[in-house]
Design a protein around this motif. Sequence first.
Motif, mmCIF file in Angstrom:
data_model
loop_
_atom_site.group_PDB
_atom_site.id
_atom_site.type_symbol
_atom_site.label_atom_id
_atom_site.label_comp_id
_atom_site.label_asym_id
_atom_site.label_seq_id
_atom_site.Cartn_x
_atom_site.Cartn_y
_atom_site.Cartn_z
ATOM 1 N N VAL A 1 -4.421 -6.896 -1.647
ATOM 2 C CA VAL A 1 -2.976 -7.075 -1.723
ATOM 3 C C VAL A 1 -2.560 -8.157 -0.726
ATOM 4 O O VAL A 1 -3.200 -8.345 0.306
ATOM 5 C CB VAL A 1 -2.234 -5.741 -1.423
ATOM 6 C CG1 VAL A 1 -2.414 -5.312 0.014
ATOM 7 C CG2 VAL A 1 -0.772 -5.831 -1.763
ATOM 8 N N LEU B 1 0.582 -9.283 1.685
ATOM 9 C CA LEU B 1 1.762 -8.707 2.318
ATOM 10 C C LEU B 1 2.160 -9.584 3.492
ATOM 11 O O LEU B 1 1.322 -9.886 4.347
ATOM 12 C CB LEU B 1 1.437 -7.279 2.794
ATOM 13 C CG LEU B 1 2.559 -6.482 3.437
ATOM 14 C CD1 LEU B 1 3.667 -6.199 2.432
ATOM 15 C CD2 LEU B 1 2.015 -5.177 3.997
ATOM 16 N N ARG C 1 2.060 -0.491 7.888
ATOM 17 C CA ARG C 1 2.682 -1.152 6.731
ATOM 18 C C ARG C 1 1.663 -1.352 5.611
ATOM 19 O O ARG C 1 1.929 -1.062 4.445
ATOM 20 C CB ARG C 1 3.265 -2.513 7.128
ATOM 21 C CG ARG C 1 4.569 -2.457 7.881
ATOM 22 C CD ARG C 1 5.279 -3.813 7.958
ATOM 23 N NE ARG C 1 4.417 -4.979 7.924
ATOM 24 C CZ ARG C 1 3.952 -5.628 9.000
ATOM 25 N NH1 ARG C 1 4.258 -5.210 10.209
ATOM 26 N NH2 ARG C 1 3.205 -6.696 8.864
ATOM 27 N N VAL D 1 1.244 0.536 1.677
ATOM 28 C CA VAL D 1 1.156 -0.197 0.411
ATOM 29 C C VAL D 1 -0.074 0.253 -0.370
ATOM 30 O O VAL D 1 0.008 0.553 -1.569
ATOM 31 C CB VAL D 1 1.110 -1.722 0.661
ATOM 32 C CG1 VAL D 1 0.777 -2.471 -0.629
ATOM 33 C CG2 VAL D 1 2.427 -2.206 1.233
ATOM 34 N N GLU E 1 0.254 3.811 -1.819
ATOM 35 C CA GLU E 1 1.102 3.840 -3.014
ATOM 36 C C GLU E 1 0.340 3.299 -4.221
ATOM 37 O O GLU E 1 0.373 3.881 -5.302
ATOM 38 C CB GLU E 1 2.387 3.028 -2.778
ATOM 39 C CG GLU E 1 3.323 2.998 -3.964
ATOM 40 C CD GLU E 1 3.859 4.364 -4.365
ATOM 41 O OE1 GLU E 1 4.139 4.549 -5.568
ATOM 42 O OE2 GLU E 1 3.998 5.243 -3.500
ATOM 43 N N ARG E 2 -0.380 2.192 -4.030
ATOM 44 C CA ARG E 2 -1.110 1.564 -5.139
ATOM 45 C C ARG E 2 -2.281 2.407 -5.626
ATOM 46 O O ARG E 2 -2.623 2.379 -6.801
ATOM 47 C CB ARG E 2 -1.630 0.187 -4.706
ATOM 48 C CG ARG E 2 -0.534 -0.839 -4.523
ATOM 49 C CD ARG E 2 -1.058 -2.104 -3.871
ATOM 50 N NE ARG E 2 -2.148 -2.723 -4.578
ATOM 51 C CZ ARG E 2 -2.044 -3.777 -5.391
ATOM 52 N NH1 ARG E 2 -0.860 -4.327 -5.596
ATOM 53 N NH2 ARG E 2 -3.109 -4.300 -5.978
#
Length: 94
Positions: A23, A25, A74, A78, A81-82
């Motif tokens: 990811v 970010l 942080r 993420v 959640e993914r």
Amino acid sequence: MDGVVTLVDEDGVEHGFEIIDMVELDGAQYVAVVPADEEPEEEDESDELVLLKVVAEGVEEFLEAIESEEEFNRVSAVFMERLKDDYDFVEGEE
């Protein structure tokens, strides 16, 4: 960056890790990895998800630990959640 990566621990021992997600970010890239199964028939339910930051130096990319607790929190939110449909997350014990 995909597939299996080899990371070297502080004792110089190599370990294989499978990249399961990546990811971006706040302008940085992060990967979530799990230990690569040396023997696929042995499922270990307690595999740890490891989060690392992708750092580029010239044309080379390296993975390093996320040092800042705020940044780690942080990034982990993420990934949690993914990946919530594929993994059961347990808070680390202090």
